[in-house]
Scaffold this motif. Structure first.
Motif, PDB file in Angstrom:
ATOM      1  N   ALA A 165       4.569   5.291   1.185  1.00 15.02           N
ATOM      2  CA  ALA A 165       3.589   5.532   0.133  1.00 15.02           C
ATOM      3  C   ALA A 165       3.712   4.433  -0.906  1.00 15.02           C
ATOM      4  N   THR A 166       2.609   3.865  -1.303  1.00 16.78           N
ATOM      5  CA  THR A 166       2.624   2.791  -2.291  1.00 16.78           C
ATOM      6  C   THR A 166       1.983   3.260  -3.585  1.00 16.78           C
ATOM      7  N   PRO A 167       2.405   2.718  -4.709  1.00 15.92           N
ATOM      8  CA  PRO A 167       1.743   3.032  -5.981  1.00 15.92           C
ATOM      9  C   PRO A 167       0.282   2.584  -5.952  1.00 15.92           C
ATOM     10  N   ALA A 168      -0.488   3.046  -6.905  1.00 22.52           N
ATOM     11  CA  ALA A 168      -1.911   2.715  -6.958  1.00 22.52           C
ATOM     12  C   ALA A 168      -2.107   1.207  -7.031  1.00 22.52           C
ATOM     13  N   ASP A 169      -3.223   0.742  -6.446  1.00 19.53           N
ATOM     14  CA  ASP A 169      -3.523  -0.685  -6.454  1.00 19.53           C
ATOM     15  C   ASP A 169      -3.498  -1.228  -7.878  1.00 19.53           C
ATOM     16  N   GLY A 170      -2.832  -2.368  -8.007  1.00 18.24           N
ATOM     17  CA  GLY A 170      -2.789  -3.022  -9.295  1.00 18.24           C
ATOM     18  C   GLY A 170      -1.706  -2.523 -10.228  1.00 18.24           C
ATOM     19  N   SER A 171      -0.983  -1.470  -9.852  1.00 19.71           N
ATOM     20  CA  SER A 171       0.022  -0.913 -10.761  1.00 19.71           C
ATOM     21  C   SER A 171       1.373  -1.609 -10.642  1.00 19.71           C
ATOM     22  N   VAL A 172       1.591  -2.337  -9.544  1.00 22.42           N
ATOM     23  CA  VAL A 172       2.843  -3.055  -9.384  1.00 22.42           C
ATOM     24  C   VAL A 172       2.564  -4.512  -9.044  1.00 22.42           C
ATOM     25  N   ALA A 173       3.504  -5.339  -9.402  1.00 22.15           N
ATOM     26  CA  ALA A 173       3.368  -6.756  -9.090  1.00 22.15           C
ATOM     27  C   ALA A 173       4.664  -7.360  -8.587  1.00 22.15           C
ATOM     28  N   PHE A 174       5.783  -6.616  -8.705  1.00 22.02           N
ATOM     29  CA  PHE A 174       7.087  -7.185  -8.396  1.00 22.02           C
ATOM     30  C   PHE A 174       7.873  -6.303  -7.439  1.00 22.02           C
ATOM     31  N   PHE A 175       8.734  -6.965  -6.675  1.00 26.09           N
ATOM     32  CA  PHE A 175       9.720  -6.295  -5.828  1.00 26.09           C
ATOM     33  C   PHE A 175      11.092  -6.646  -6.381  1.00 26.09           C
ATOM     34  N   SER A 176      11.899  -5.632  -6.644  1.00 31.17           N
ATOM     35  CA  SER A 176      13.233  -5.855  -7.185  1.00 31.17           C
ATOM     36  C   SER A 176      14.279  -5.211  -6.281  1.00 31.17           C
ATOM     37  N   ALA A 177      15.433  -5.818  -6.225  1.00 31.00           N
ATOM     38  CA  ALA A 177      16.541  -5.302  -5.422  1.00 31.00           C
ATOM     39  C   ALA A 177      17.806  -6.006  -5.874  1.00 31.00           C
ATOM     40  N   SER A 178      18.885  -5.779  -5.143  1.00 29.28           N
ATOM     41  CA  SER A 178      20.147  -6.469  -5.396  1.00 29.28           C
ATOM     42  C   SER A 178      20.530  -7.259  -4.163  1.00 29.28           C
ATOM     43  N   ILE A 179      21.024  -8.460  -4.374  1.00 34.18           N
ATOM     44  CA  ILE A 179      21.575  -9.267  -3.291  1.00 34.18           C
ATOM     45  C   ILE A 179      23.073  -9.359  -3.526  1.00 34.18           C
ATOM     46  N   SER A 180      23.827  -8.688  -2.663  1.00 32.34           N
ATOM     47  CA  SER A 180      25.285  -8.637  -2.813  1.00 32.34           C
ATOM     48  C   SER A 180      25.673  -8.220  -4.225  1.00 32.34           C
TER      49      SER A 180
ATOM     50  N   LEU B  18      11.176 -10.458  -7.309  1.00 28.93           N
ATOM     51  CA  LEU B  18      10.214 -11.359  -6.686  1.00 28.93           C
ATOM     52  C   LEU B  18       8.799 -10.909  -7.014  1.00 28.93           C
ATOM     53  N   LEU B  19       7.920 -11.858  -7.259  1.00 22.07           N
ATOM     54  CA  LEU B  19       6.503 -11.572  -7.355  1.00 22.07           C
ATOM     55  C   LEU B  19       5.981 -11.262  -5.960  1.00 22.07           C
ATOM     56  N   VAL B  20       5.257 -10.156  -5.810  1.00 21.46           N
ATOM     57  CA  VAL B  20       4.719  -9.784  -4.498  1.00 21.46           C
ATOM     58  C   VAL B  20       3.400 -10.517  -4.286  1.00 21.46           C
ATOM     59  N   GLU B  21       3.387 -11.401  -3.297  1.00 16.59           N
ATOM     60  CA  GLU B  21       2.185 -12.191  -2.987  1.00 16.59           C
ATOM     61  C   GLU B  21       1.166 -11.332  -2.244  1.00 16.59           C
ATOM     62  N   GLU B  22      -0.085 -11.712  -2.326  1.00 19.53           N
ATOM     63  CA  GLU B  22      -1.142 -10.987  -1.617  1.00 19.53           C
ATOM     64  C   GLU B  22      -1.144 -11.274  -0.130  1.00 19.53           C
ATOM     65  N   SER B  23      -0.704 -12.459   0.253  1.00 15.26           N
ATOM     66  CA  SER B  23      -0.647 -12.825   1.671  1.00 15.26           C
ATOM     67  C   SER B  23       0.453 -13.852   1.859  1.00 15.26           C
ATOM     68  N   PRO B  24       0.972 -13.963   3.094  1.00 11.93           N
ATOM     69  CA  PRO B  24       2.042 -14.930   3.332  1.00 11.93           C
ATOM     70  C   PRO B  24       1.586 -16.364   3.163  1.00 11.93           C
ATOM     71  N   LYS B  25       2.461 -17.189   2.692  1.00 12.87           N
ATOM     72  CA  LYS B  25       2.143 -18.614   2.517  1.00 12.87           C
ATOM     73  C   LYS B  25       2.784 -19.427   3.628  1.00 12.87           C
TER      74      LYS B  25
ATOM     75  N   PHE C  36       5.730 -10.363   0.324  1.00 10.43           N
ATOM     76  CA  PHE C  36       4.304 -10.047   0.406  1.00 10.43           C
ATOM     77  C   PHE C  36       4.143  -8.734   1.150  1.00 10.43           C
ATOM     78  N   PHE C  37       3.028  -8.077   0.927  1.00 10.60           N
ATOM     79  CA  PHE C  37       2.742  -6.779   1.534  1.00 10.60           C
ATOM     80  C   PHE C  37       1.660  -6.955   2.584  1.00 10.60           C
ATOM     81  N   GLN C  38       1.921  -6.456   3.802  1.00 12.39           N
ATOM     82  CA  GLN C  38       0.965  -6.644   4.897  1.00 12.39           C
ATOM     83  C   GLN C  38       1.188  -5.568   5.957  1.00 12.39           C
ATOM     84  N   ASP C  39       0.089  -4.989   6.427  1.00 10.88           N
ATOM     85  CA  ASP C  39       0.128  -4.018   7.527  1.00 10.88           C
ATOM     86  C   ASP C  39       1.106  -2.870   7.263  1.00 10.88           C
ATOM     87  N   GLY C  40       1.078  -2.362   6.038  1.00  7.83           N
ATOM     88  CA  GLY C  40       1.891  -1.207   5.710  1.00  7.83           C
ATOM     89  C   GLY C  40       3.375  -1.478   5.555  1.00  7.83           C
ATOM     90  N   ALA C  41       3.739  -2.736   5.448  1.00  5.88           N
ATOM     91  CA  ALA C  41       5.150  -3.083   5.300  1.00  5.88           C
ATOM     92  C   ALA C  41       5.315  -4.163   4.241  1.00  5.88           C
TER      93      ALA C  41
END
Length: 235
Positions: free
Chosen positions: A207-222, A228-235, A153-158
């Motif tokens: 710097a983040t892309p324009a609002d609504g232009s992204v929905a996912f965070f991708s990376a590699s684990i090992s 991952l779907l980026v949530e609007e707020s922590p659950k 999730f994205f919060q406080d610039g991180a």
């Protein structure tokens, strides 16, 4: 007791390549994984320099605080031997990690092996010991059955990656991904960091892309891609 030397903390949390310590010292393995019932494990240190090297070797418990920052703590679960060693030019040294009381655990434990090259003679500055070089390597104690469970999730610039699983995740090559998945926006190439069990990794976003232009965070684990779907707020 928390280790609070600023210079130490600044140098510890980037995994250093096998040509570590300026190409003078190589260590194997770079990432140690010990089963919880294994009594001991071994590192091999090789001094590739034409000069003798004197090294201090320490093991700390490794934690991530509620603020997302890594911390090193004194621990008595593991013993390192020898704690100091003089490795001759082009010589090798085996360093052993010993578990004092091996026992089953349902969550992975995290540690950092810190190797410091120091002068082998007393400095004119007395107690102000000069550290020539320093490296830090992760050590994990847990079974292969333990695994991570991540959310984002994205919060406080991180961008915050939360791990509710029982084992760490090592993230690299991170990027945003568009909703239609045909565009990528690089966040950080190479090693991003670790998410320890029950903790969060905070990735500052300049710097983040324009609002609504992204929905996912991708990376590699090992080395294994994940998204991952980026949530609007922590659950």
């Amino acid at each position: 007791m928390k280790i609070s030397i600023k210079a130490l903390l600044l140098s510890l949390f980037t995994l250093i390549s096998s040509a570590a310590l300026g190409g003078q010292l190589t260590v194997s393995p770079l990432i140690m994984k010990m089963p919880p019932l294994q009594a001991n494990a071994t590192y091999k240190l090789k001094n590739g320099s034409s000069q003798d090297g004197f090294y201090q070797i320490q093991l700390f418990a490794w934690e991530q605080g509620d603020d997302g920052e890594s911390r090193l703590l004194q621990q008595d679960d593991l013993i390192i031997t020898p704690p100091v060693t003089l490795i001759p030019a082009n010589g090798e040294q085996l360093v052993r990690v010993i578990q004092k009381a091996p026992q089953p655990s349902d969550i992975e434990k995290s540690y950092r092996l810190v190797i410091s090259e120091v002068p082998d003679t007393e400095s004119d500055q007395g107690a102000n010991l000069k550290v020539l070089l320093r490296m830090s390597l992760p050590l994990f104690v847990g079974t292969p059955e333990l695994s991570h469970s991540l959310s984002a999730f994205f919060q406080d610039g991180a961008l915050r990656i939360r791990n509710t699983g029982t084992a760490h995740a090592r993230l690299s090559d991170a990027y945003w991904q568009a909703r239609n998945k045909n565009k990528k926006f690089v966040i950080k190439e190479g090693l991003v960091g670790y998410v320890l069990p029950g903790r969060e990794l905070r990735i500052p976003i300049k710097a983040t892309p324009a609002d609504g232009s992204v929905a996912f965070f991708s990376a590699s684990i090992s080395g294994i891609p994940f998204t991952l779907l980026v949530e609007e707020s922590p659950k």
